[in-house]
Write a protein that holds these residues in place. Structure first.
Motif, PDB file in Angstrom:
ATOM      1  N   ASP A  86       0.818  -1.221   0.000  1.00  0.00           N
ATOM      2  CA  ASP A  86       0.000   0.000   0.000  1.00  0.00           C
ATOM      3  C   ASP A  86       0.842   1.257   0.000  1.00  0.00           C
ATOM      4  OD1 ASP A  86      -1.612  -2.007   2.239  1.00  0.00           O
ATOM      5  OD2 ASP A  86      -2.672  -1.315   0.457  1.00  0.00           O
ATOM      6  N   ARG A  95       0.540   3.712  -3.093  1.00  0.00           N
ATOM      7  CA  ARG A  95      -0.777   4.346  -3.180  1.00  0.00           C
ATOM      8  C   ARG A  95      -0.914   5.463  -2.167  1.00  0.00           C
ATOM      9  NH1 ARG A  95      -6.595   2.377  -0.929  1.00  0.00           N
ATOM     10  NH2 ARG A  95      -7.240   4.499  -0.428  1.00  0.00           N
ATOM     11  N   TYR A  96      -0.532   5.205  -0.912  1.00  0.00           N
ATOM     12  CA  TYR A  96      -0.754   6.227   0.112  1.00  0.00           C
ATOM     13  C   TYR A  96       0.238   7.377  -0.007  1.00  0.00           C
ATOM     14  CZ  TYR A  96      -4.510   3.779   2.353  1.00  0.00           C
ATOM     15  OH  TYR A  96      -5.726   3.216   2.591  1.00  0.00           O
ATOM     16  N   GLU A 111      -1.297   9.506  -2.511  1.00  0.00           N
ATOM     17  CA  GLU A 111      -2.477  10.189  -1.971  1.00  0.00           C
ATOM     18  C   GLU A 111      -2.061  11.336  -1.048  1.00  0.00           C
ATOM     19  OE1 GLU A 111      -5.250   7.413  -0.432  1.00  0.00           O
ATOM     20  OE2 GLU A 111      -6.560   8.954   0.424  1.00  0.00           O
ATOM     21  N   ALA A 161      -4.532  -0.801  10.569  1.00  0.00           N
ATOM     22  CA  ALA A 161      -5.774  -0.963   9.820  1.00  0.00           C
ATOM     23  C   ALA A 161      -5.532  -1.700   8.507  1.00  0.00           C
ATOM     24  CB  ALA A 161      -6.396   0.406   9.541  1.00  0.00           C
ATOM     25  N   LEU A 162      -4.398  -1.417   7.869  1.00  0.00           N
ATOM     26  CA  LEU A 162      -4.137  -2.042   6.573  1.00  0.00           C
ATOM     27  C   LEU A 162      -3.688  -3.485   6.723  1.00  0.00           C
ATOM     28  CD1 LEU A 162      -2.317   0.902   4.777  1.00  0.00           C
ATOM     29  CD2 LEU A 162      -4.635   0.106   4.398  1.00  0.00           C
ATOM     30  N   SER A 172      -4.890  -5.582   8.851  1.00  0.00           N
ATOM     31  CA  SER A 172      -5.936  -6.357   9.510  1.00  0.00           C
ATOM     32  C   SER A 172      -6.134  -7.678   8.778  1.00  0.00           C
ATOM     33  CB  SER A 172      -7.235  -5.560   9.522  1.00  0.00           C
ATOM     34  OG  SER A 172      -8.320  -6.379   9.847  1.00  0.00           O
ATOM     35  N   ARG A 216      -8.736  -9.293   8.412  1.00  0.00           N
ATOM     36  CA  ARG A 216     -10.026  -9.376   7.749  1.00  0.00           C
ATOM     37  C   ARG A 216     -10.083  -8.494   6.512  1.00  0.00           C
ATOM     38  NH1 ARG A 216     -11.163  -9.839  13.157  1.00  0.00           N
ATOM     39  NH2 ARG A 216     -10.807  -7.612  13.412  1.00  0.00           N
ATOM     40  N   ARG A 217      -8.947  -7.938   6.148  1.00  0.00           N
ATOM     41  CA  ARG A 217      -8.931  -7.046   5.005  1.00  0.00           C
ATOM     42  C   ARG A 217      -9.186  -7.837   3.731  1.00  0.00           C
ATOM     43  NH1 ARG A 217      -3.709  -3.684   2.804  1.00  0.00           N
ATOM     44  NH2 ARG A 217      -4.616  -3.108   0.828  1.00  0.00           N
ATOM     45  N   ARG A 218      -9.978  -7.245   2.860  1.00  0.00           N
ATOM     46  CA  ARG A 218     -10.158  -7.880   1.561  1.00  0.00           C
ATOM     47  C   ARG A 218      -9.463  -7.047   0.517  1.00  0.00           C
ATOM     48  NH1 ARG A 218     -16.439  -6.779  -0.032  1.00  0.00           N
ATOM     49  NH2 ARG A 218     -16.726  -4.873   1.072  1.00  0.00           N
ATOM     50  N   ALA A 258      -8.601  -4.546  -2.210  1.00  0.00           N
ATOM     51  CA  ALA A 258      -9.231  -3.336  -2.717  1.00  0.00           C
ATOM     52  C   ALA A 258      -8.550  -2.958  -4.005  1.00  0.00           C
ATOM     53  CB  ALA A 258      -9.131  -2.218  -1.681  1.00  0.00           C
ATOM     54  N   ALA A 259      -9.247  -2.177  -4.831  1.00  0.00           N
ATOM     55  CA  ALA A 259      -8.669  -1.740  -6.093  1.00  0.00           C
ATOM     56  C   ALA A 259      -7.533  -0.777  -5.807  1.00  0.00           C
ATOM     57  CB  ALA A 259      -9.751  -1.054  -6.938  1.00  0.00           C
ATOM     58  N   PRO A 260      -6.407  -0.865  -6.459  1.00  0.00           N
ATOM     59  CA  PRO A 260      -5.281   0.058  -6.233  1.00  0.00           C
ATOM     60  C   PRO A 260      -5.637   1.479  -6.688  1.00  0.00           C
ATOM     61  CG  PRO A 260      -4.859  -1.360  -8.121  1.00  0.00           C
ATOM     62  CD  PRO A 260      -6.148  -1.844  -7.529  1.00  0.00           C
ATOM     63  N   LYS A 292     -17.890 -10.736   7.694  1.00  0.00           N
ATOM     64  CA  LYS A 292     -17.398  -9.370   7.837  1.00  0.00           C
ATOM     65  C   LYS A 292     -18.539  -8.379   7.746  1.00  0.00           C
ATOM     66  CE  LYS A 292     -14.297  -8.920   5.005  1.00  0.00           C
ATOM     67  NZ  LYS A 292     -13.385  -8.723   3.882  1.00  0.00           N
ATOM     68  N   ARG A 319      -9.686   1.838   7.617  1.00  0.00           N
ATOM     69  CA  ARG A 319     -10.428   0.746   8.263  1.00  0.00           C
ATOM     70  C   ARG A 319     -11.771   0.524   7.576  1.00  0.00           C
ATOM     71  NH1 ARG A 319      -8.223   2.575  13.105  1.00  0.00           N
ATOM     72  NH2 ARG A 319      -9.902   4.064  13.410  1.00  0.00           N
ATOM     73  N   GLU A 321     -12.620   1.104   4.598  1.00  0.00           N
ATOM     74  CA  GLU A 321     -12.486   0.570   3.243  1.00  0.00           C
ATOM     75  C   GLU A 321     -11.964  -0.850   3.243  1.00  0.00           C
ATOM     76  OE1 GLU A 321      -9.824   2.785   0.781  1.00  0.00           O
ATOM     77  OE2 GLU A 321     -10.175   1.525  -0.975  1.00  0.00           O
ATOM     78  N   HIS A 322     -10.877  -1.075   3.967  1.00  0.00           N
ATOM     79  CA  HIS A 322     -10.191  -2.367   3.842  1.00  0.00           C
ATOM     80  C   HIS A 322     -10.720  -3.409   4.816  1.00  0.00           C
ATOM     81  CE1 HIS A 322      -7.422  -0.577   1.079  1.00  0.00           C
ATOM     82  NE2 HIS A 322      -7.078   0.346   1.950  1.00  0.00           N
ATOM     83  N   GLU A 323     -11.098  -2.977   6.025  1.00  0.00           N
ATOM     84  CA  GLU A 323     -11.491  -3.955   7.036  1.00  0.00           C
ATOM     85  C   GLU A 323     -12.989  -4.264   6.984  1.00  0.00           C
ATOM     86  OE1 GLU A 323      -9.819  -3.010  10.786  1.00  0.00           O
ATOM     87  OE2 GLU A 323     -10.955  -4.537  11.874  1.00  0.00           O
ATOM     88  N   TRP A 335      -8.967   6.299  -8.096  1.00  0.00           N
ATOM     89  CA  TRP A 335      -8.157   7.442  -8.481  1.00  0.00           C
ATOM     90  C   TRP A 335      -8.954   8.336  -9.424  1.00  0.00           C
ATOM     91  CZ3 TRP A 335      -4.195   8.833  -5.841  1.00  0.00           C
ATOM     92  CH2 TRP A 335      -3.378   7.878  -5.219  1.00  0.00           C
ATOM     93  N   ARG A 359      -7.480  10.882  -4.678  1.00  0.00           N
ATOM     94  CA  ARG A 359      -8.148   9.617  -4.358  1.00  0.00           C
ATOM     95  C   ARG A 359      -9.532   9.960  -3.818  1.00  0.00           C
ATOM     96  NH1 ARG A 359      -6.750   4.197  -5.586  1.00  0.00           N
ATOM     97  NH2 ARG A 359      -8.023   2.870  -4.253  1.00  0.00           N
TER      98      ARG A 359
END
Lengths: 185, 115
Positions: A132, A135-136, A139, A174-175, A177, A179-181, A183-185, B4, B52, B54-56, B64, B78
């Motif tokens: 990540d 991306r961040y 951003e 948070a990233l 985690s 349980r994270r699924r 996500a689109a980049p 989830k 959190r 978004e991802h969790e 973008w 973003r």
């Protein structure tokens, strides 16, 4: 929070504070070294003019400058300033490499965010997961760019970058985690 | 392993402010500084919350900005938006929050305010 977690948190916090302090010191050193370079260039320029003037006097050639126009010499910068210049140039290159992951090279140099703020954002990105990070960084740099275009000063930019650095650990948690699924980049 | 979709984030005050700002117009996309201005929070607070959500929990989707940075002369932004499922769950979570922002007199600012 367990003892190990607490110790790890305070260890990271201490490292972050030390890094931020180092960045602030390097910013000050850079400002001093820029002034030193200008002072040295001015001194060298005046030194050459003074030598040329004295040479004309001794040779007996036609004197163009009157004694009143002779440039006053300024003191040569000290070795401390020369050392500070060297350190700041090296540190500036390192910070620029970290802070430019958002590829600001293609944009006009004038109006770019402060280098120190970009360096802090680069440091914040180091704490994020590798997947990540790009991306961040992009951003954060985009938001920093918006702050710059809104005529926010260097202090405001540094404050923004410092806040991102301060929240980098919680962001990383948070990233990462489980349980994270995806996500689109 | 629990689903989830039935989990909700901890409804802290900053999380409620962010969700309220996003629920003002669920179809509207907002970028980070806009959400900061709307929620009245600093950027260092909202980015972990957005991460959190978004991802969790999958309540947000992001993309973008569709521009050419060289042509526009600025980097891409973003944009974040609540998903349909996320908007519904956000409303339920806000309604069930033990310490509601409306109870203590906090309100998100109108969108478009100063960052």
């Amino acid at each position: 929070m367990s003892f190990m977690g607490s110790a790890a948190f305070w260890g990271f916090a201490g490292i972050a504070v030390a890094f931020v302090s180092l960045c602030v010191i390097l910013v000050q050193v850079r400002a001093v070294s820029a002034e030193a370079r200008r002072a040295r260039a001015k001194w060298q320029g005046r030194h050459i003019q003074r030598r040329a003037f004295e040479k004309r006097l001794f040779v007996g050639s036609h004197v163009v400058n009157s004694p009143r126009q002779m440039p006053a010499s300024s003191p040569e910068p000290s070795w401390a300033r020369v050392l500070a210049t060297t350190v700041s140039l090296w540190a500036g290159r390192r910070l620029r490499r970290i802070g430019n992951k958002g590829r600001l090279r293609g944009f006009p140099a004038r109006g770019r965010p402060a280098l120190s703020a970009r360096g802090l954002l680069g440091a914040a990105a180091i704490l994020l997961p590798a997947a990540d990070r790009t991306r961040y960084v992009q951003e954060y740099l985009s938001e920093l760019w918006d702050l710059t275009q809104a005529d926010e000063g260097r202090l405001r930019q540094l404050l923004y970058a410092f806040r991102q650095l301060r929240s980098a650990i919680s962001m990383s948690r948070a990233l990462r985690s489980p349980r994270r699924r995806g996500a689109a980049p | 392993m629990g689903s989830k979709q039935h989990r909700a984030p901890r409804m802290t005050i900053p999380t409620q402010l962010v969700l309220s700002a996003l629920l003002r117009d669920p179809a509207q996309e907002m970028y980070g500084l806009q959400i900061c201005a709307a929620a009245g929070l600093p950027s260092g607070t909202i980015h972990p919350i957005l991460g959190r959500l978004e991802h969790e929990f999958g309540w947000l989707s992001s993309r973008w900005e569709d521009i050419e940075p060289e042509a526009e002369g600025r980097p891409k932004r973003r944009y974040y938006r609540l998903t349909e499922d996320g908007a519904e769950r956000a409303r339920i979570a806000l309604a069930q929050a033990s310490t509601s922002i409306s109870a203590i007199g906090l309100r998100p600012r109108p969108a478009g305010g100063p960052a």
